[in-house]
Design an enzyme around this catalytic site. Sequence first.
Site, short mmCIF file in Angstrom:
data_model
loop_
_atom_site.label_atom_id
_atom_site.label_comp_id
_atom_site.label_asym_id
_atom_site.label_seq_id
_atom_site.Cartn_x
_atom_site.Cartn_y
_atom_site.Cartn_z
N CYS A 131 0.69 -1.35 0.02
CA CYS A 131 -0.08 -0.01 -0.02
C CYS A 131 0.76 1.40 -0.14
CB CYS A 131 -0.85 -0.09 1.22
SG CYS A 131 -0.34 -0.45 2.72
N HIS A 243 -3.09 6.24 4.80
CA HIS A 243 -1.59 6.42 4.82
C HIS A 243 -1.13 7.83 4.48
CE1 HIS A 243 -1.70 2.38 5.95
NE2 HIS A 243 -0.86 1.75 4.94
#
Length: 343
Positions: A131, A243
Site C-alpha cells: 500500500c 496512509h
Amino acid sequence: MAFRVAVVGATGAVGREILKTLYERNFPISEVAAVASGRSAGGQVSFGDERILTVKNLEKFDFAGWDFALFSPGAAVSAVHAPRAAASGCVVIDNTSQFRMDPDVPLVVPEVNPEAIAKFGKRNIIANPNCSTIQMVVALKPLHDRFRIKRVVVATYQSVSGAGKEGMDELLANTKVHYVHDKNPPQVFQKDIAFNVIPQIDMFMDDGSTKEEWKMAVETRKILDPNIAVIATCVRVPVFIGHAEAVHVEFENPVTVNEARAALRGAPGVIVHDNRVDGGYITPAESQGEDAVYVSRIRKDSTVPHGLAMWIVSDNLRKGAALNAVQIAEYMVAKNMLAKKAA
Ligand SMILES: NC(=O)c1ccc[n+]([C@@H]2O[C@H](COP(=O)([O-])OP(=O)(O)OC[C@H]3O[C@@H](n4cnc5c(N)ncnc54)[C@H](OP(=O)(O)O)[C@@H]3O)[C@@H](O)[C@H]2O)c1
C-alpha cells in the site's frame, strides 16, 4: 461480457473493500463468490446494498471456471492457494507480499506500468504492490517521466488498517482502556498503538531495516525504474484508515515547484491539493473512501542540487489495495486479455 469473480479473504479489511469497489465501479460480473477460511465459512458478507453472499471455505473452493480471483488472505495462504487457482485457469490478482518480487509475476500499478500486465501468462498471477509503495509511485511517476528521479527519502505515517481488521480492533480497544487509566498488552503491534507512534512495520531485516521499508525500495525499483535509490522509515500511527508519507526526492534535472505541480496535475490518479494556508493540505482521515492519491506541501528541497519535498496521502484499503486490484482486472477486460488467453 461478464465474468465470474472470486474474492479470497472476503471477510477481511481488504476483501470487504474489494467487494465494495467491484460493486461501485460496476465491474462486469456474472457471478461473485466470497471466500475465506473455515472459521468464517457459512457466515455472510454484503455485496452492494441488496445482495448478501454466503462465505465459502477456501480449502474446498474449486477455481475451475472462475475468470478472476482477487486474493487477500495473507502471504502464507496465497502461497498455497493462488498457484492452485492459477493452475485451474483463473487469473489471480494477489494483494499479499508473496509473489511481488517473483520475476515471472508482474507487479502493477495501472497508472504507472500497465504494460507489465501483458506478462501475466507465465504464472497466471499478477501482484498488487504494498500500500505505501502504490501511493508513492503514482505520485512519483509523472515527476520521474519529466525530471528523472535519482533518490527518494521517505518517512511513512501508516494507519492501523494496514494491519487488517485486528489492527483496527487493537487501536479501538487500547484507546478505550487509556480513558480508564488501564492498559492492554499489545498483540497486533509491537507496542501500545493508542496515543503513540511505532517505528516498526513488519519484521527486522539483517541490515536493520524493516521488511516494510525494504518492500518500498525494491517494489519502487521493479515498478518504476531499477536505478532509483530509496530509503524509507515506516511508522505505524494511531489513525484508522489512510496512509501519509513525507517524501523527499532528488532529481537528475532541474525542477521548480510550479513545474512539479503542473506535471502532477495532469497525472492519472493524482489530485494536487496544495494551498499554503492553514489546513491547505490533505490528511489521512480526509482520504478515507476516496480513490485519489493526494499531493500536498510541495516545496523546494535546497539541501540537494535538484530536490523537492512533498506530502502524499491516500486510502490504503482503497488505492493501496482494493481499487488497484480492481483497476488491473478492468484493464485486462478492456484489452480483451482473457479472451486472448483462452484463444
Ligand atoms: N490492509 C491493507 O492496507 C493492505 C494493503 C495491501 C495489501 N494488504 C495485504 O492483504 C492481505 C490481507 O490484509 P487485510 O488487511 O485484509 O487482513 P485481515 O483484515 O486480517 O483479513 C484477512 C482475510 O484473510 C482471510 N484468511 C486468513 N487466513 C485464511 C486461510 N487460512 N484461508 C482462507 N482465508 C484466510 C480472513 O478470513 P477469516 O475471516 O476466515 O479469518 C480474512 O478474510 C495481507 O497479506 C496484507 O498484507 C493489506
